[in-house]
Design a protein around this motif. Sequence first.
Motif, short mmCIF file in Angstrom:
data_model
loop_
_atom_site.label_atom_id
_atom_site.label_comp_id
_atom_site.label_asym_id
_atom_site.label_seq_id
_atom_site.Cartn_x
_atom_site.Cartn_y
_atom_site.Cartn_z
N SER A 220 36.99 42.51 33.65
CA SER A 220 37.07 43.59 34.53
C SER A 220 38.04 43.18 35.51
O SER A 220 38.62 42.16 35.57
N THR A 224 35.06 39.33 37.37
CA THR A 224 33.55 38.90 37.67
C THR A 224 32.85 39.30 36.22
O THR A 224 31.62 38.62 36.07
N LYS A 225 33.45 40.06 35.50
CA LYS A 225 32.45 40.49 34.16
C LYS A 225 33.48 40.48 33.07
O LYS A 225 34.63 40.62 33.29
N LEU A 251 27.95 44.56 29.47
CA LEU A 251 28.51 43.84 30.42
C LEU A 251 28.07 42.48 30.27
O LEU A 251 26.96 42.23 30.23
N ASP A 253 28.18 38.90 32.58
CA ASP A 253 28.62 38.46 33.96
C ASP A 253 28.85 36.77 33.64
O ASP A 253 28.67 36.25 32.54
N LEU A 254 29.31 36.28 34.67
CA LEU A 254 29.79 34.86 34.52
C LEU A 254 28.94 33.52 34.44
O LEU A 254 28.99 32.58 34.28
N ARG A 258 23.65 39.67 30.26
CA ARG A 258 23.96 40.68 29.53
C ARG A 258 23.21 41.85 29.82
O ARG A 258 22.17 42.00 29.87
#
Length: 332
Positions: A220, A224-225, A251, A253-254, A258
């Motif tokens: 992103s 962040t994603k 998506l 994330d860190l 999911r």
Amino acid sequence: MNNLTHCRLLRWTSCAILINFAILASTVTLKAQVSPNWTDRFTFVSIGAVGLIQTAKSDGSGLTSLGNGENPVWSPNGQKLAYLDRLNCNPRCLAVVNWDGTGRTTVPLSGFSAFGSHSWFPDSQRLAFVGVTTNATTGASDFDIYAVNSNGSNLVRLTNTPTLLKEYAKVSPDGSRIVYRNSSSSGVQGVYLVNSDGTGDRLLTAPSSSDYWIDSGEWSPDSTKLARTCSERVLVDPLRNVYRIFSSICLIDLAGGRTNITEATKEDYVPETGGSTYRESISSPAWSNDGSRLLYTKSSERFENSAWIFEGTSVLETSVEGGGSTEIFRSN
């Protein structure tokens, strides 16, 4: 408003899927890329074992040949492209060329060859890549993530798991991390993150027994994603060994969480026919520059009379919050 204008006004980080279908669908691979600084140019690779890398304007004019190679990647400032050169190197190396075809240089990598994937840091001066060396003891190929200046200086090894195959290495837009995929002879081991200084190498997502395909994803704009295609294989008929494969854009994330944001496509695998009888695929997520929306492609085909019949590919747009997709282009 035509598709390319739609794409440009929304300032998608990648408009390749629209350009490819709108102008060059019959003559190039599906790896076109738009210049990041919006100079109205894009690059593509002609079909062939060692393809010809070319750039053109979005209306197809101004065709410029840059050289033969694979996987051209624009620098963030839109002035240069880095690509894999197999024609002038043995087996292959990284080359950098200006957008107009001038100033081609080879990134000197003593004892290395480049493999598969590479990505620019946001300063447009440094590259992350998968480097391959030969193990002096076993003679096997060792794979790790490296960073290097585009002139070959300041080479730094960032990972230390050489027996695992590295793929899909991508630098985050803020330059702080690199995401990549690890594989071994037994299959995909997971998607990993490493800091750009080589610290903090860690597992981001591990494959489950039902995962059908895993790639590292697309960052992103705010780093962040990751957006990627998530596919899951489910056994629906144990007696006939029939699987159903569900795919969606998701998506990550860190922390490894999911979220699926599109409706799942499906493909039934039927062994008696040698494979599927009908399949849909979903791929190529591309972020809008504000990070609020994604473009992606959806294709379908059916198996009839011992042959696959292509039914069409669509380019769709969706919010990162989900809630449905809108078709903005279709190629039959």
